[in-house]
Design a protein around this motif. Structure first.
Motif: not given
Length: 297
Positions: A206-213
């Motif tokens: 979730v952290t990686l996906a949020a940073c990517s967004a």
């Protein structure tokens, strides 16, 4: 192979000392040694390496050890079954959890289990991230586990118990520590502390996906398996980390927790279990979980 031989083997295997094992079994050392020799003769293999200074398990002894424990566990369960009244829930229940991420959900369930089912032995296995917990559910080591959702595990059953917004844990001397909230994009230059990729952490994903967004790939300075250790490293100034809002109440000294503004970054968590291994104890625990951990809207 007799039960008393298994009990003798297990005592020596755990004590690695014939004298202490004999005291534990409340018997003399000579009969204990004879019992072990008879067991070894019956199995056709030595179970212990003995000398004047030490006792160690042989390869055969190591192989027998987990089976011996299971045999005695089953005997104990059989005794409980005979003495238990109608409708009594007994046996063992192994619960897996990660640690700080479950500090608001694990205690209500374990407390309710101990109060309602006093004859149920509940053991807690901490420090487990999602994928490791799923593996142990699959092989029967765990009966139920607190995990992050969703998961790709068709053979397991899951139930959502919480949906939380993520915030960021910052060192108290961070330039943004006095803000009321922070946009994730403003943290692109920071070092991040995350869970290890190999252990399949939902929080990490979730952290990686949020940073990517938010338009950046986080620079990861440290990977740790325990969420509270991650918070401790934040306090030490090693980096920052995203955490569920419920961790705000257990932040270490010299850290601050800020909500993320501009977007909702959500972490879902739940319970997982293996229907193939559904025992009466597990069914009782799941029913109780529905009462103390209601499914979020």
């Amino acid at each position: 192979m007799e039960l008393r031989q298994i009990e003798a083997f297990l005592a020596v295997a755990e004590e690695l000392h014939f004298g202490r094992a004999a005291e534990r079994l409340r018997m003399a050392q000579s009969p204990l040694s004879q019992t072990i020799r008879k067991l070894e003769k019956g199995l056709g293999a030595p179970l212990f390496e003995r000398n004047t200074r030490s006792v160690t398990l042989t390869t055969a002894g190591h192989s027998l050890l987990p089976h011996a424990r299971r045999i005695l566990d089953e005997v104990d369960l059989a005794r409980r079954a005979v003495s238990a009244g109608t409708g009594t829930v007994y046996g063992r229940l192994a619960i897996g959890f990660s640690g700080a991420l479950n500090h608001t959900t694990l205690p209500p369930l374990t407390r309710a289990l101990r109060q309602q089912y006093p004859q149920l032995d509940v053991t807690l296995h901490g420090g487990l991230l999602t994928q490791e917990a799923l593996q142990q559910l699959g092989n029967g080591t765990l009966d139920v586990a607190f995990i992050g959702l969703p998961v790709d595990a068709p053979s397991l059953a899951t139930r959502r118990i919480a949906v939380e917004r993520l915030g960021v844990a910052l060192p108290a001397d961070h330039p943004l520590a006095d803000a009321k909230s922070v946009e994730l994009a403003a943290l692109a230059g920071d070092q991040f502390i995350t869970m290890p990729a190999a252990q399949g952490s939902t929080l990490r994903e979730v952290t990686l996906a949020a940073c990517s967004a938010a338009g950046f790939r986080p620079r990861i300075s440290q990977e740790v398996a325990d969420p509270y250790t991650a918070l401790s490293l934040v306090a030490a100034g090693v980096g920052i980390t995203l955490m569920p809002q419920s961790t705000e109440g257990i932040m270490p000294a010299d850290t601050v927790f800020l909500p993320l503004s501009g977007s909702d970054v959500l972490l879902s968590s739940g319970l997982a279990w293996n229907p193939v291994h559904a025992s009466p104890a597990l069914r009782a625990a799941l029913q109780l979980a529905e009462e103390v951990l209601p499914t979020p809207a």
